[in-house]
Scaffold this active site. Structure first.
Site, short mmCIF file in Angstrom:
data_model
loop_
_atom_site.label_atom_id
_atom_site.label_comp_id
_atom_site.label_asym_id
_atom_site.label_seq_id
_atom_site.Cartn_x
_atom_site.Cartn_y
_atom_site.Cartn_z
N ASN A 7 0.89 -1.37 -0.10
CA ASN A 7 -0.06 -0.12 -0.08
C ASN A 7 0.98 1.27 -0.10
OD1 ASN A 7 -1.57 2.08 0.52
ND2 ASN A 7 -2.60 1.37 2.41
N LYS A 23 0.12 4.30 -0.08
CA LYS A 23 -0.61 5.45 0.40
C LYS A 23 -0.44 6.74 -0.68
CE LYS A 23 -0.34 3.31 4.68
NZ LYS A 23 -0.25 3.49 6.35
N HIS A 37 -9.97 1.73 4.72
CA HIS A 37 -8.68 1.93 5.19
C HIS A 37 -8.86 2.68 6.49
CE1 HIS A 37 -4.52 3.02 6.36
NE2 HIS A 37 -4.28 1.99 5.77
N GLU A 94 -7.23 4.99 7.56
CA GLU A 94 -6.83 6.52 7.12
C GLU A 94 -8.18 7.07 6.36
OE1 GLU A 94 -3.28 5.64 5.49
OE2 GLU A 94 -2.09 4.96 7.27
N GLU A 143 -6.20 -4.84 10.47
CA GLU A 143 -5.37 -3.71 10.53
C GLU A 143 -5.37 -3.00 12.01
OE1 GLU A 143 -3.09 -2.56 6.57
OE2 GLU A 143 -4.67 -1.25 6.90
N GLY A 202 2.04 1.97 10.88
CA GLY A 202 3.09 3.06 11.03
C GLY A 202 3.65 3.15 12.38
N SER A 262 2.80 -2.43 10.56
CA SER A 262 4.02 -2.60 10.80
C SER A 262 4.55 -3.91 10.24
CB SER A 262 4.46 -2.34 12.08
OG SER A 262 4.02 -0.96 12.63
N GLY A 319 2.42 -1.19 4.38
CA GLY A 319 2.60 0.11 3.99
C GLY A 319 3.84 0.57 3.98
N GLY A 320 4.56 1.28 5.10
CA GLY A 320 5.65 1.70 4.87
C GLY A 320 6.89 0.98 4.30
P1 PGA Z 1 2.19 0.26 7.74
O1 PGA Z 1 0.81 0.50 7.08
O2 PGA Z 1 2.80 -1.13 7.09
O3 PGA Z 1 3.22 1.35 7.32
O4 PGA Z 1 2.02 0.08 9.26
C1 PGA Z 1 0.13 -0.65 6.79
C2 PGA Z 1 -1.40 -0.07 6.28
O5 PGA Z 1 -1.89 1.15 6.49
O6 PGA Z 1 -1.79 -0.65 5.25
#
Ligand code: PGA
Length: 230
Positions: A8, A10, A88, A90, A155, A161, A193, A214-215
């Site tokens: 992802n 983002k 998601h 966010e 999640e 994050g 994470s 994500g990251g």
């Molecule tokens: P992260 O994000 O791996 O940076 O924790 C996961 C996500 O929001 O899908």
């Protein structure tokens, strides 16, 4: 069964970043898992080449019309996108999306043959007040009567994050709770994470069908390591 390994991005990347990312990832990746990359909307037309499929990160609840700034499901489908993330945390938070909105998006995606990945998960406050299972049940409520295969991404918001990952046991309990609502096959990804160093434990030792990253997915070498860890 191959796992679903999802990146992802983002709101990160550019044409050149994504092109270089695909080149670097495809050079590294030798896994037989299903790999998808959720790109920001302007880049959905880019081809992942190799084994990589493209996912959108969201879609409108409306099909067309006077909804300035929104992106419809047919626009996503026009780009040969295979998947779309919905719900998601966010988007729930910054775009005020409700469980009803997310179900409306789900229905539109299914109609248009784009596979939804429905994100669910509790906040730290919810977890600390021992309301995680009730909260998850509420998020699943609108999906109860669906008979086809469905894909969720669990999640926990507090794990996104932050570098924090729930214990194996905590993940397994929620995964079991999600599966208990359905009689059909349910695919469940874990997200929050996920990194090169914890992916192998998550993918090999827990009852999950993949990960949403994500990251760490922005680094093609690290994401290839995750994709190859099972
Ligand atoms: P992260 O994000 O791996 O940076 O924790 C996961 C996500 O929001 O899908």
């Amino acid at each position: 069964m191959p796992k679903l390994i999802a990146a992802n991005f983002k709101m990160n990347g550019s044409f050149s970043f994504i092109e270089e990312w695909f080149n670097a990832f495809n050079k590294e990746d030798a896994s037989s898992n299903e790999v998808i990359v959720a790109l920001p909307a302007p880049y959905l037309g880019m081809s992942g080449n190799g084994n990589v499929k493209i996912s959108a990160q969201n879609v409108s609840t409306k099909e067309s019309g006077a909804y300035t700034s929104q992106i419809s499901v047919s626009m996503i489908a026009d780009n040969n996108v295979s998947y779309c993330i919905i719900g998601h945390s966010e988007a729930r938070e910054y775009l005020n999306e409700s469980n009803e909105d997310i179900k409306a998006k789900y229905d539109l995606l299914i109609e248009n043959k784009v596979k939804p990945i429905v994100c669910i998960g509790e906040s730290l406050e919810t977890r600390e007040s021992n309301e995680t299972f009730d909260f998850i049940t509420k998020q699943l409520e609108h999906f109860k009567n669906i008979e086809d295969e469905i894909t969720f991404a669990y999640e926990p918001i507090w794990a996104i994050g932050t570098g924090l990952v729930p214990s194996d046991d905590d993940i397994e309990q929620v995964v079991k709770h999600i599966r208990s609502h359905f009689s059909q096959t349910v695919k469940i990804l874990y997200g929050g994470s996920v990194k090169g160093e914890n992916a192998s434990n998550l993918l090999n030792n827990l009852d999950i069908d993949g990960v949403l990253v994500g990251g760490a997915s922005l680094n093609p070498q690290e994401f290839a390591k995750i994709a190859q860890s099972c």
